[in-house]
Design an enzyme around this catalytic site. Structure first.
Site, PDB file in Angstrom:
ATOM      1  N   SER B  86       0.796  -1.234   0.000  1.00 10.76           N
ATOM      2  CA  SER B  86       0.000   0.000   0.000  1.00 10.76           C
ATOM      3  C   SER B  86       0.823   1.277   0.000  1.00 10.76           C
ATOM      4  CB  SER B  86      -0.923   0.034   1.216  1.00 10.76           C
ATOM      5  OG  SER B  86      -1.897  -0.966   1.073  1.00 10.76           O
ATOM      6  N   LYS B  89       0.598   3.433  -2.955  1.00  7.55           N
ATOM      7  CA  LYS B  89      -0.592   4.245  -3.257  1.00  7.55           C
ATOM      8  C   LYS B  89      -0.283   5.742  -3.230  1.00  7.55           C
ATOM      9  CE  LYS B  89      -3.762   0.762  -1.362  1.00  7.55           C
ATOM     10  NZ  LYS B  89      -4.474   0.357  -0.136  1.00  7.55           N
ATOM     11  N   TYR B 211      -2.586  -2.145 -10.790  1.00  5.91           N
ATOM     12  CA  TYR B 211      -2.651  -1.991  -9.330  1.00  5.91           C
ATOM     13  C   TYR B 211      -1.967  -3.169  -8.628  1.00  5.91           C
ATOM     14  CZ  TYR B 211      -4.456  -1.965  -4.599  1.00  5.91           C
ATOM     15  OH  TYR B 211      -4.545  -2.005  -3.236  1.00  5.91           O
ATOM     16  N   TYR B 263      -3.925   3.569   7.696  1.00  9.91           N
ATOM     17  CA  TYR B 263      -5.137   2.778   7.884  1.00  9.91           C
ATOM     18  C   TYR B 263      -6.005   3.400   8.989  1.00  9.91           C
ATOM     19  CZ  TYR B 263      -2.374  -0.585   5.197  1.00  9.91           C
ATOM     20  OH  TYR B 263      -1.608  -1.189   4.250  1.00  9.91           O
TER      21      TYR B 263
END
Ligand code: ATP
Ligand code: MG
Lengths: 257, 345
Positions: B86, B89, B211, B263
């Site tokens: 992640s 991102k 992705y 998160y």
């Protein structure tokens, strides 16, 4: 009192190792715990002056740098041979030597791969803490290289040796400039191998004008030192010699700075 | 170096002295002690949703700091490769901004923190946009915005972008990529849903592939520190001098990292640590100290919120120790910069 003192010269053979070894012994004799580390990994030698047999070394600075041991495991207690008998329980005076390896393969590896100078920095500080040293002397390789600059960067005092020689004069200016940029707190310029009959005041003046800093000592060129040929500690062998007297004075000055 | 070699030219001397200062820096002691102490914390669980991640050694722990002048201080497993997951991102979002411009990106992906899980299938009810680019849905929609004539070109451009941030060649871990793709049903569902709402274009399936690929890029803790330092340095990689992103877009990336990067811990992180950061499920965290440098941490065991246990602790302690909270008035990160160049006393 400075904790970390390194000795440098721009050119080789100025007397760094002999000066450092003698200063270390004279300093320890004041009742201190002193370490001497040989960071001249490419051409180690200071152990010879201490009468240390490299074959008796299980570990060296090299082993620490390659992560094969803790740095304290590469420290050897030289107190008895260099200072005399000290009660086993006595913590002071003590003299420790951290030699570099003389094995060809080890030297070749350093030349080939280099090493992380930051790790050398960690080791030096671990050493000071682990052995509870009052003072650590760092002997270095001549000229400007990474470990030289690192030891300047971490030193509280820098001893700069040069001979009364035009090449030494010019080159030393480079080291002086780098030391200033690294903000070394104290700089001690030592002119070594000063021959008899030279105008000492003039020499002092010249050096001080060139580097804008005081000359800490003029050490005489000594026949006895030449003959000793790094085969022992000069100040122990000839305690009353003018060279020993000057070295003693230099160590006093270092310790009170 | 031979003794009669002339002194290097002056700018190189400055760089050399800088390196020596950082090698001699007292911050090394702080970092070494921190690394040693946190190594003993073996709480947390390694991610297991794909076999490749489950294989990670829970003892791995690398801690790296890179400053905006390109000096690095690091300890532990800083060269151990792991998948970026992640963390990508944030960087791909920056790339979408570069490719499409702010308004076009905002039309497809929001910038609102969400209390929902990172993999929730929730879109903004009015605009149908995913809440932000740090949740999976938003990241997939962001990927759809990456330019390129065809799929290979889009992959190459994305890899090149990450390469510029790291300052070295990087690669995709193919077995992780295949696993992610095989098990990514939920992500696939989101892509279809967003396609259904017209939030993704015709190439949405390729974008989904992209992705999965971006998540499978291999990086190290050292890389993360340099990537962070690049953002801290207004978009220019301090090691290579190459620009990775325009200075204008850096602030958008950083503000999203600050509000949505960690998160469900993002709020408390912004409050306690106060650094733009992004974490990944493989155990990486990149944190940015604007104007000062980047922190890269890698340690696989994760806490209940999905962030690396040692990574969170390391950043928290560093922030407190050096006053790095970016909203702190007063010293800011200066304490760290000063400590980095200070002589050890
Ligand atoms: N004051 C002195 N008088 C005479 N000879 C000296 C004096 N000081 C050192 N020497 C001699 O100079 C030689 C070089 O000394 P030393 O090894 O200490 O220098 P160095 O600077 O450490 O050398 P290197 O750069 O190779 O490490 C030795 O043979 C030593 O005995
Ligand atoms: Mg020598």
């Amino acid at each position: 009192m400075p904790k970390i003192i390194s000795t440098h010269s721009f050119r080789g053979g100025t007397g760094k190792s002999n000066t450092t070894a003698n200063l270390a012994v004279l300093t320890a004799k004041r009742g201190l715990r002193v370490g001497v580390i040989d960071t001249d990994i490419q051409s180690p030698g200071i152990h010879v002056i201490f009468g240390f047999d490299p074959k008796s070394a299980k570990s060296s600075l090299n082993d620490y740098l390659w992560g094969r041991c803790r740095i304290e495991e590469a420290a050897y207690d030289m107190t008895e041979g260099c200072i005399g008998q000290v009660h086993t329980g006595d913590e002071r005076p003590r003299l420790f030597l951290i030699p570099s390896s003389l094995r060809t393969g080890e030297i070749a590896r350093v030349l080939r791969e280099g090493y992380d100078v930051a790790k050398l920095n960690d080791g030096i500080h671990e050493l000071v803490e682990g052995l509870n040293l009052d003072v650590l002397f760092i002997d270095t390789h001549p000229g400007v290289n990474e470990e030289t600059l690192l030891s300047i960067a971490i030193s509280d005092a820098l001893v700069l040796t040069l001979r009364p020689d035009q090449q030494d004069f010019q080159g030393t200016a480079v080291t002086v400039e780098l030391a200033r940029r690294l903000e070394v707190p104290r700089m001690f310029v030592v002119v070594n191998k000063v021959p008899e009959g030279i105008d000492q005041d003039l020499l002092r003046e010249q050096v001080e004008a060139a580097y804008q800093c005081q000359v800490a000592a003029l050490l005489p060129l000594s026949n006895e030192m030449v003959k000793l040929g790094s085969g022992g500690l000069f100040a122990n062998r000839y305690p009353d010699h003018p060279l020993s007297v000057s070295l003693k004075r230099l160590s006093d000055e270092l310790m009170t700075s | 170096m031979s003794t009669n070699q002339p002194a290097p030219p002056i700018d190189e001397v400055g760089a050399l002295l800088g390196r020596m200062r950082s090698a001699a820096s007292p911050v090394r002691d702080v970092l070494r002690e921190l690394h040693e102490r946190l190594s003993k914390d073996d709480s947390g669980e390694v991610a297991t949703y794909i076999p490749e991640l489950a294989k990670a050694n829970p003892g791995w722990f690398g801690l790296s700091i890179c400053t905006v002048d390109g000096n690095t201080i690091e300890f532990g497993d800083v060269s151990q490769p792991f998948t970026i997951q992640s963390i990508s991102k944030a960087f791909v979002y920056g790339m979408a901004l570069e490719d499409r411009g702010l308004e076009n990106v905002l039309a497809k992906v929001g910038v609102e923190p969400t209390g929902d899980a990172f993999n929730s299938i929730v879109l903004d009810e009015i605009s149908n946009r995913p809440f932000n680019p740090m949740v999976n849905a938003g990241a997939i929609a962001t990927c759809d915005l990456i330019n390129g004539a065809d799929h290979p070109e889009r992959v190459a451009r994305m890899l090149n972008m990450i390469r510029t941030y790291c300052g070295r060649e990087i690669h995709i871990d193919h077995s992780v990529f295949l696993s992610e793709r095989m098990t990514g049903h939920r992500n696939r569902a989101m892509a279809h849903l967003m396609r259904n709402f017209g939030m993704m274009g015709e190439k949405f399936e390729e974008s989904l592939e992209l992705y999965f690929q971006q998540c499978s890029i291999l990086v190290t803790a050292s890389d993360l520190a340099v990537m962070g330092a690049t953002l801290a340095n207004a978009g220019v990689n301090p090691k290579t001098g190459e620009r990775a992103i325009s200075a204008d877009n850096v602030k958008y990336v950083l503000s999203l990292m600050l509000t949505c990067g960690m998160y469900d811990y993002a709020g408390e992180w912004a409050f306690r640590v106060g650094l733009p950061a992004k974490s990944g499920v493989a155990g990486g965290i990149v944190a940015v100290i604007p104007g000062v440098g980047g922190i890269g941490v890698f340690s696989p065991p994760l806490d209940a919120k999905g962030n690396s246990v040692r990574g969170v602790r390391a950043c928290t302690e560093l922030s407190q120790r050096f006053g790095l909270h970016c909203l702190a008035t007063g010293s800011g990160g200066n304490a760290l910069l000063e400590a980095l160049t200070a002589r050890r006393r």
